[in-house]
Design an enzyme around this catalytic site. Structure first.
Site, PDB file in Angstrom:
ATOM      1  N   LYS A 158       0.839  -1.189   0.000  1.00  0.00           N
ATOM      2  CA  LYS A 158       0.000   0.000   0.000  1.00  0.00           C
ATOM      3  C   LYS A 158       0.879   1.246   0.000  1.00  0.00           C
ATOM      4  O   LYS A 158       1.774   1.396   0.843  1.00  0.00           O
ATOM      5  CB  LYS A 158      -0.911   0.008   1.230  1.00  0.00           C
ATOM      6  CG  LYS A 158      -1.944  -1.110   1.256  1.00  0.00           C
ATOM      7  CD  LYS A 158      -3.056  -0.884   0.248  1.00  0.00           C
ATOM      8  CE  LYS A 158      -4.196  -1.872   0.439  1.00  0.00           C
ATOM      9  NZ  LYS A 158      -5.312  -1.624  -0.502  1.00  0.00           N
ATOM     10  N   ASP A 183      -0.600  -0.732  -4.570  1.00  0.00           N
ATOM     11  CA  ASP A 183      -1.966  -0.201  -4.569  1.00  0.00           C
ATOM     12  C   ASP A 183      -1.941   1.170  -3.907  1.00  0.00           C
ATOM     13  O   ASP A 183      -1.629   1.288  -2.716  1.00  0.00           O
ATOM     14  CB  ASP A 183      -2.891  -1.151  -3.808  1.00  0.00           C
ATOM     15  CG  ASP A 183      -4.351  -0.703  -3.849  1.00  0.00           C
ATOM     16  OD1 ASP A 183      -4.648   0.310  -4.505  1.00  0.00           O
ATOM     17  OD2 ASP A 183      -5.188  -1.373  -3.222  1.00  0.00           O
ATOM     18  N   GLU A 209      -2.258  -0.783  -8.895  1.00  0.00           N
ATOM     19  CA  GLU A 209      -3.705  -0.792  -8.689  1.00  0.00           C
ATOM     20  C   GLU A 209      -4.221   0.587  -8.305  1.00  0.00           C
ATOM     21  O   GLU A 209      -3.651   1.252  -7.429  1.00  0.00           O
ATOM     22  CB  GLU A 209      -4.064  -1.811  -7.600  1.00  0.00           C
ATOM     23  CG  GLU A 209      -5.547  -1.994  -7.388  1.00  0.00           C
ATOM     24  CD  GLU A 209      -5.855  -3.056  -6.351  1.00  0.00           C
ATOM     25  OE1 GLU A 209      -7.027  -3.151  -5.930  1.00  0.00           O
ATOM     26  OE2 GLU A 209      -4.936  -3.796  -5.945  1.00  0.00           O
ATOM     27  N   ASP A 234      -9.883  -0.573  -9.453  1.00  0.00           N
ATOM     28  CA  ASP A 234     -10.646  -1.107  -8.322  1.00  0.00           C
ATOM     29  C   ASP A 234     -11.793  -0.159  -8.009  1.00  0.00           C
ATOM     30  O   ASP A 234     -12.930  -0.387  -8.404  1.00  0.00           O
ATOM     31  CB  ASP A 234      -9.730  -1.296  -7.114  1.00  0.00           C
ATOM     32  CG  ASP A 234     -10.475  -1.826  -5.891  1.00  0.00           C
ATOM     33  OD1 ASP A 234     -11.674  -2.145  -5.996  1.00  0.00           O
ATOM     34  OD2 ASP A 234      -9.852  -1.924  -4.805  1.00  0.00           O
ATOM     35  N   LYS A 256     -14.833  -7.212  -6.370  1.00  0.00           N
ATOM     36  CA  LYS A 256     -15.028  -7.478  -4.945  1.00  0.00           C
ATOM     37  C   LYS A 256     -16.511  -7.729  -4.700  1.00  0.00           C
ATOM     38  O   LYS A 256     -17.358  -6.997  -5.223  1.00  0.00           O
ATOM     39  CB  LYS A 256     -14.556  -6.300  -4.085  1.00  0.00           C
ATOM     40  CG  LYS A 256     -13.057  -6.076  -4.077  1.00  0.00           C
ATOM     41  CD  LYS A 256     -12.686  -4.866  -3.228  1.00  0.00           C
ATOM     42  CE  LYS A 256     -11.179  -4.658  -3.219  1.00  0.00           C
ATOM     43  NZ  LYS A 256     -10.817  -3.401  -2.502  1.00  0.00           N
TER      44      LYS A 256
END
Length: 349
Positions: A158, A183, A209, A234, A256
């Site tokens: 992250k 991400d 991402e 995402d 998701k």
């Protein structure tokens, strides 16, 4: 049918940071649905980012479960899904919990694991990443080293801070043999993302991402065109209808259950992505095995997997699909999703 709804505040093993927030607990809502002596379990960890909370989910669930009870047959999943969407079109988190419980129940009634009901190949499950959240660089390095030592060959890092390079380099040095994916959770501008992509490519990063804001599809396209790193959408892609809008702006779509509203909607998103020539990924929140287990059964359909959410919890009332290294072993599931309540643990209201 009979049902119960429970709320659990599940502690995380450590605070989990992304660019926009840090979490210490996972607010989880669990549904157990019983029909003629067989029980299915489903759950959701809603996100304030998507305008849902545990309280709003719990409030929405009775009306949804009454619809399921009215239909009466858990095998009639098409009708159930249609009824759920008609009753709560703007509550995908609540629909997700019911969707999982219904699918688990229906599969248990016929004595099959969910992936076999769908005719999927358990050997096609990709390895899952392990996520290293935003913390001080030395702590991120420690977590990356521990994950690599535990058999995770792919780490998701992250970023989206004022000191991304220091944090990334700490992880890279701690796990030199691991494949790294990054991400940013929509934290960068397009120009910042293009700049970051250059040094991330030099460091061997294999996925980037959601580098830019969810609604900045032009920026997403700019980043994708500027780098050879595969770029994943995402936050920019929630449901199947969003796929055509992002199809020329990214390389990968992250599905998701939370965003889609359940298992069948997630399948439709994956099908739409396939139809547009995109690679696919299956992701999660920091959530219980009561929901992660269901997502694992979709794993044979995707190219990338990020289903480590339950591994970040300090305590979970449910066990799920076992991991063999960094690969989920679907063949170990005898029926349903494989989510099973641990008899020694209880959640908190």
């Amino acid at each position: 049918m009979n049902w119960t709804v429970e709320r659990h505040d599940l502690p995380l093993s450590d605070p989990f940071g992304i660019s926009r927030e840090t979490s210490e607990t996972s607010e989880t809502v669990v549904v157990e649905l019983t029909h003629e002596g067989t029980t299915g379990v489903g759950a959701v960890t809603p996100s304030a980012y998507y305008d849902e909370r545990a309280g709003s989910v719990a409030d929405a669930l009775p009306a949804l479960l009454e619809r399921v009870d009215r239909i009466g047959d858990p095998q009639n999943q098409q009708r159930i899904e249609r009824a759920l969407h008609e009753r709560a079109p703007d509550r995908p988190a609540a629909r997700m919990a019911v969707s999982i419980a219904v699918h688990d129940l229906a599969a248990r009634e016929v004595g099959l694991p969910l992936y076999r009901r769908w005719g999927l190949d358990p050997d096609a499950v990709p390895p899952t990443t392990y996520t290293v959240g935003i913390e001080p660089p030395e702590r991120m390095a420690e977590k990356a080293r521990d994950a690599a030592d535990a058999g995770f060959s792919r780490l998701k890092v992250k970023l989206g801070t004022d000191d991304d390079r220091t944090r990334f380099d700490a992880v890279r040095d701690a796990a030199p043999d691991a494949e790294l994916r990054v991400d940013a959770n929509a934290a960068w501008t397009a120009d910042e993302a293009v700049e970051a992509a250059a040094w991330l490519a030099d460091a061997g990063v294999t996925m980037l991402e959601q580098p830019v804001a969810a609604d900045d599809l032009g920026g997403l396209r700019q980043v994708t065109e500027a780098t050879d790193i595969p770029v994943a959408a995402d936050e920019s892609c929630r449901v199947a209808a969003d796929v055509p809008q992002v199809a020329d702006a990214c390389d990968i779509v992250n599905a998701k259950l939370l965003k889609c509203g359940g298992l069948r909607p997630a399948m439709r998103l994956l099908d739409a992505a396939d139809a547009h020539g995109l690679d696919t990924m299956l992701g999660c929140m920091v959530e219980s095995n009561a929901s992660i287990a269901a997502a694992v059964h979709l794993a044979p359909l995707v190219d990338y997997l990020d289903l480590d959410g339950a591994l970040l919890l300090a305590a979970d009332p449910y066990s799920g699909v076992p991991l063999d290294g960094d690969v989920f072993d679907l063949t170990a599931v005898s029926a349903g999703t494989g989510a099973t309540r641990k008899p020694s643990e209880r959640g908190s209201d």
